[in-house]
Design a protein around this motif. Structure first.
Motif, PDB file in Angstrom:
ATOM      1  N   GLY A  36       0.831  -1.198   0.000  1.00  0.00           N
ATOM      2  CA  GLY A  36       0.000   0.000   0.000  1.00  0.00           C
ATOM      3  C   GLY A  36       0.860   1.239   0.000  1.00  0.00           C
ATOM      4  O   GLY A  36       1.922   1.269   0.620  1.00  0.00           O
ATOM      5  N   GLY A  37       0.416   2.239  -0.720  1.00  0.00           N
ATOM      6  CA  GLY A  37       1.067   3.542  -0.720  1.00  0.00           C
ATOM      7  C   GLY A  37       0.128   4.544  -0.083  1.00  0.00           C
ATOM      8  O   GLY A  37      -1.084   4.507  -0.328  1.00  0.00           O
ATOM      9  N   PHE A  38       0.663   5.442   0.740  1.00  0.00           N
ATOM     10  CA  PHE A  38      -0.205   6.352   1.486  1.00  0.00           C
ATOM     11  C   PHE A  38       0.505   7.655   1.804  1.00  0.00           C
ATOM     12  O   PHE A  38       1.721   7.762   1.712  1.00  0.00           O
ATOM     13  CB  PHE A  38      -0.700   5.680   2.771  1.00  0.00           C
ATOM     14  CG  PHE A  38       0.399   5.305   3.733  1.00  0.00           C
ATOM     15  CD1 PHE A  38       0.705   6.127   4.802  1.00  0.00           C
ATOM     16  CD2 PHE A  38       1.125   4.138   3.569  1.00  0.00           C
ATOM     17  CE1 PHE A  38       1.713   5.788   5.699  1.00  0.00           C
ATOM     18  CE2 PHE A  38       2.134   3.787   4.461  1.00  0.00           C
ATOM     19  CZ  PHE A  38       2.426   4.619   5.524  1.00  0.00           C
ATOM     20  N   ARG A  39      -0.295   8.635   2.196  1.00  0.00           N
ATOM     21  CA  ARG A  39       0.188   9.955   2.610  1.00  0.00           C
ATOM     22  C   ARG A  39      -0.638  10.404   3.814  1.00  0.00           C
ATOM     23  O   ARG A  39      -1.788  10.015   3.946  1.00  0.00           O
ATOM     24  CB  ARG A  39      -0.024  10.995   1.515  1.00  0.00           C
ATOM     25  CG  ARG A  39       0.572  10.655   0.187  1.00  0.00           C
ATOM     26  CD  ARG A  39      -0.035  11.546  -0.918  1.00  0.00           C
ATOM     27  NE  ARG A  39       0.263  10.997  -2.222  1.00  0.00           N
ATOM     28  CZ  ARG A  39       1.355  11.264  -2.916  1.00  0.00           C
ATOM     29  NH1 ARG A  39       2.252  12.097  -2.435  1.00  0.00           N
ATOM     30  NH2 ARG A  39       1.565  10.716  -4.084  1.00  0.00           N
ATOM     31  N   LEU A  64      -5.627  13.383   7.913  1.00  0.00           N
ATOM     32  CA  LEU A  64      -6.189  12.173   7.341  1.00  0.00           C
ATOM     33  C   LEU A  64      -5.083  11.372   6.679  1.00  0.00           C
ATOM     34  O   LEU A  64      -4.040  11.915   6.310  1.00  0.00           O
ATOM     35  CB  LEU A  64      -7.295  12.483   6.331  1.00  0.00           C
ATOM     36  CG  LEU A  64      -6.901  13.180   5.025  1.00  0.00           C
ATOM     37  CD1 LEU A  64      -6.663  12.164   3.918  1.00  0.00           C
ATOM     38  CD2 LEU A  64      -7.984  14.149   4.612  1.00  0.00           C
ATOM     39  N   MET A  65      -5.313  10.087   6.573  1.00  0.00           N
ATOM     40  CA  MET A  65      -4.438   9.239   5.779  1.00  0.00           C
ATOM     41  C   MET A  65      -5.165   8.990   4.469  1.00  0.00           C
ATOM     42  O   MET A  65      -6.318   8.559   4.465  1.00  0.00           O
ATOM     43  CB  MET A  65      -4.154   7.897   6.448  1.00  0.00           C
ATOM     44  CG  MET A  65      -3.320   6.961   5.540  1.00  0.00           C
ATOM     45  SD  MET A  65      -3.024   5.335   6.250  1.00  0.00           S
ATOM     46  CE  MET A  65      -1.688   5.735   7.394  1.00  0.00           C
ATOM     47  N   ALA A 118      -2.547   5.264  10.906  1.00  0.00           N
ATOM     48  CA  ALA A 118      -3.270   6.538  10.830  1.00  0.00           C
ATOM     49  C   ALA A 118      -3.641   7.022  12.230  1.00  0.00           C
ATOM     50  O   ALA A 118      -3.434   8.194  12.562  1.00  0.00           O
ATOM     51  CB  ALA A 118      -4.522   6.377   9.960  1.00  0.00           C
ATOM     52  N   ARG A 119      -4.159   6.129  13.053  1.00  0.00           N
ATOM     53  CA  ARG A 119      -4.514   6.510  14.428  1.00  0.00           C
ATOM     54  C   ARG A 119      -3.278   6.962  15.206  1.00  0.00           C
ATOM     55  O   ARG A 119      -3.315   7.964  15.917  1.00  0.00           O
ATOM     56  CB  ARG A 119      -5.178   5.336  15.143  1.00  0.00           C
ATOM     57  CG  ARG A 119      -6.585   5.074  14.713  1.00  0.00           C
ATOM     58  CD  ARG A 119      -7.227   3.954  15.547  1.00  0.00           C
ATOM     59  NE  ARG A 119      -8.400   3.463  14.885  1.00  0.00           N
ATOM     60  CZ  ARG A 119      -8.460   2.326  14.185  1.00  0.00           C
ATOM     61  NH1 ARG A 119      -7.415   1.536  14.084  1.00  0.00           N
ATOM     62  NH2 ARG A 119      -9.577   1.960  13.604  1.00  0.00           N
ATOM     63  N   ALA A 120      -2.184   6.208  15.056  1.00  0.00           N
ATOM     64  CA  ALA A 120      -0.945   6.549  15.774  1.00  0.00           C
ATOM     65  C   ALA A 120      -0.410   7.910  15.357  1.00  0.00           C
ATOM     66  O   ALA A 120       0.251   8.591  16.146  1.00  0.00           O
ATOM     67  CB  ALA A 120       0.112   5.471  15.531  1.00  0.00           C
ATOM     68  N   ARG A 121      -0.681   8.319  14.130  1.00  0.00           N
ATOM     69  CA  ARG A 121      -0.225   9.614  13.616  1.00  0.00           C
ATOM     70  C   ARG A 121      -1.252  10.718  13.851  1.00  0.00           C
ATOM     71  O   ARG A 121      -1.109  11.822  13.335  1.00  0.00           O
ATOM     72  CB  ARG A 121       0.090   9.524  12.126  1.00  0.00           C
ATOM     73  CG  ARG A 121       1.151   8.517  11.775  1.00  0.00           C
ATOM     74  CD  ARG A 121       2.493   9.003  12.178  1.00  0.00           C
ATOM     75  NE  ARG A 121       3.495   7.994  11.871  1.00  0.00           N
ATOM     76  CZ  ARG A 121       4.748   8.100  12.170  1.00  0.00           C
ATOM     77  NH1 ARG A 121       5.177   9.171  12.791  1.00  0.00           N
ATOM     78  NH2 ARG A 121       5.598   7.150  11.877  1.00  0.00           N
ATOM     79  N   CYS A 146      -4.456  10.837  12.900  1.00  0.00           N
ATOM     80  CA  CYS A 146      -5.435  11.049  11.822  1.00  0.00           C
ATOM     81  C   CYS A 146      -6.844  10.797  12.334  1.00  0.00           C
ATOM     82  O   CYS A 146      -7.069   9.900  13.154  1.00  0.00           O
ATOM     83  CB  CYS A 146      -5.158  10.111  10.658  1.00  0.00           C
ATOM     84  SG  CYS A 146      -3.585  10.424   9.835  1.00  0.00           S
ATOM     85  N   VAL A 147      -7.782  11.580  11.837  1.00  0.00           N
ATOM     86  CA  VAL A 147      -9.181  11.410  12.202  1.00  0.00           C
ATOM     87  C   VAL A 147      -9.951  10.616  11.158  1.00  0.00           C
ATOM     88  O   VAL A 147     -11.066  10.164  11.427  1.00  0.00           O
ATOM     89  CB  VAL A 147      -9.867  12.774  12.461  1.00  0.00           C
ATOM     90  CG1 VAL A 147      -9.206  13.480  13.650  1.00  0.00           C
ATOM     91  CG2 VAL A 147      -9.837  13.661  11.227  1.00  0.00           C
ATOM     92  N   GLN A 148      -9.372  10.446   9.971  1.00  0.00           N
ATOM     93  CA  GLN A 148     -10.028   9.700   8.901  1.00  0.00           C
ATOM     94  C   GLN A 148      -8.989   8.994   8.042  1.00  0.00           C
ATOM     95  O   GLN A 148      -7.842   9.424   7.969  1.00  0.00           O
ATOM     96  CB  GLN A 148     -10.855  10.625   7.996  1.00  0.00           C
ATOM     97  CG  GLN A 148     -12.012  11.298   8.686  1.00  0.00           C
ATOM     98  CD  GLN A 148     -12.770  12.248   7.764  1.00  0.00           C
ATOM     99  OE1 GLN A 148     -12.441  12.419   6.592  1.00  0.00           O
ATOM    100  NE2 GLN A 148     -13.792  12.886   8.309  1.00  0.00           N
ATOM    101  N   LEU A 149      -9.439   7.922   7.375  1.00  0.00           N
ATOM    102  CA  LEU A 149      -8.671   7.246   6.340  1.00  0.00           C
ATOM    103  C   LEU A 149      -9.498   7.318   5.063  1.00  0.00           C
ATOM    104  O   LEU A 149     -10.703   7.039   5.095  1.00  0.00           O
ATOM    105  CB  LEU A 149      -8.421   5.775   6.722  1.00  0.00           C
ATOM    106  CG  LEU A 149      -7.606   4.958   5.726  1.00  0.00           C
ATOM    107  CD1 LEU A 149      -6.697   3.981   6.452  1.00  0.00           C
ATOM    108  CD2 LEU A 149      -8.487   4.222   4.736  1.00  0.00           C
ATOM    109  N   HIS A 150      -8.865   7.717   3.969  1.00  0.00           N
ATOM    110  CA  HIS A 150      -9.544   7.866   2.678  1.00  0.00           C
ATOM    111  C   HIS A 150      -8.843   7.026   1.625  1.00  0.00           C
ATOM    112  O   HIS A 150      -7.619   6.847   1.675  1.00  0.00           O
ATOM    113  CB  HIS A 150      -9.476   9.316   2.198  1.00  0.00           C
ATOM    114  CG  HIS A 150     -10.291  10.272   2.990  1.00  0.00           C
ATOM    115  ND1 HIS A 150     -11.062  11.225   2.397  1.00  0.00           N
ATOM    116  CD2 HIS A 150     -10.454  10.451   4.325  1.00  0.00           C
ATOM    117  CE1 HIS A 150     -11.667  11.957   3.328  1.00  0.00           C
ATOM    118  NE2 HIS A 150     -11.303  11.503   4.510  1.00  0.00           N
TER     119      HIS A 150
END
Length: 140
Positions: free
Chosen positions: A58-61, A72-73, A101-104, A106-110
């Motif tokens: 997976g690739g993410f930002r 958000l992630m 995402a939670r550890a960073r 983030c409030v949402q993942l998209h």
């Protein structure tokens, strides 16, 4: 099964064939340079390893948008080896992405998924993702 962020050139290259199943337009010989260039802008990759092989990648930002009310992630890419599907690799990767995402903070993942990818959509629905909007684009 182990999920880890891909940091070294060797790790990134180990995931190339699985990623190119989803993104075949990226030439194999350009892959590493393309990923490294994207990483300069905040792109990251994670992979699922089993028996020394990458089974999913997976690739993410991570970034902020006004409408989310926080970070958000965004998952750019999520690809499971076609020969290894329905064995839990996609779920393990998505679980890792959610935890990261939670550890960073983030409030949402998209993520966006092409309308033709019905099997992927079935997986996303099963994993608790919902369709929240249309994504529009134009070629420039």
């Amino acid at each position: 099964m182990n999920v880890a962020e891909l940091r070294s050139d060797d790790e990134i290259l180990a995931a190339r064939d699985v990623m190119r199943q989803l993104r075949p337009d990226i030439a194999a010989e350009d892959y590493l340079a393309t990923v490294r260039r994207m990483m300069e802008g905040g792109y990251r990759q994670a992979g699922v390893f089993e028996e020394g092989e990458v089974r999913a990648v997976g690739g993410f930002r991570i970034f902020e948008m006004l409408y989310t009310g926080g970070s958000l992630m965004y998952v750019d890419d999520l690809s499971t080896d076609t020969r290894q599907r329905s064995r839990g690799h996609g779920r393990a990767l998505l679980d890792w992405l959610k935890a990261e995402a939670r550890a960073r903070g983030c409030v949402q993942l998209h993520l966006d998924s092409g309308v033709q990818r019905a099997l992927a959509h079935r997986f996303y629905f099963r994993e608790g993702l919902t369709v929240s909007s249309f994504h529009f684009r134009t070629e420039l």
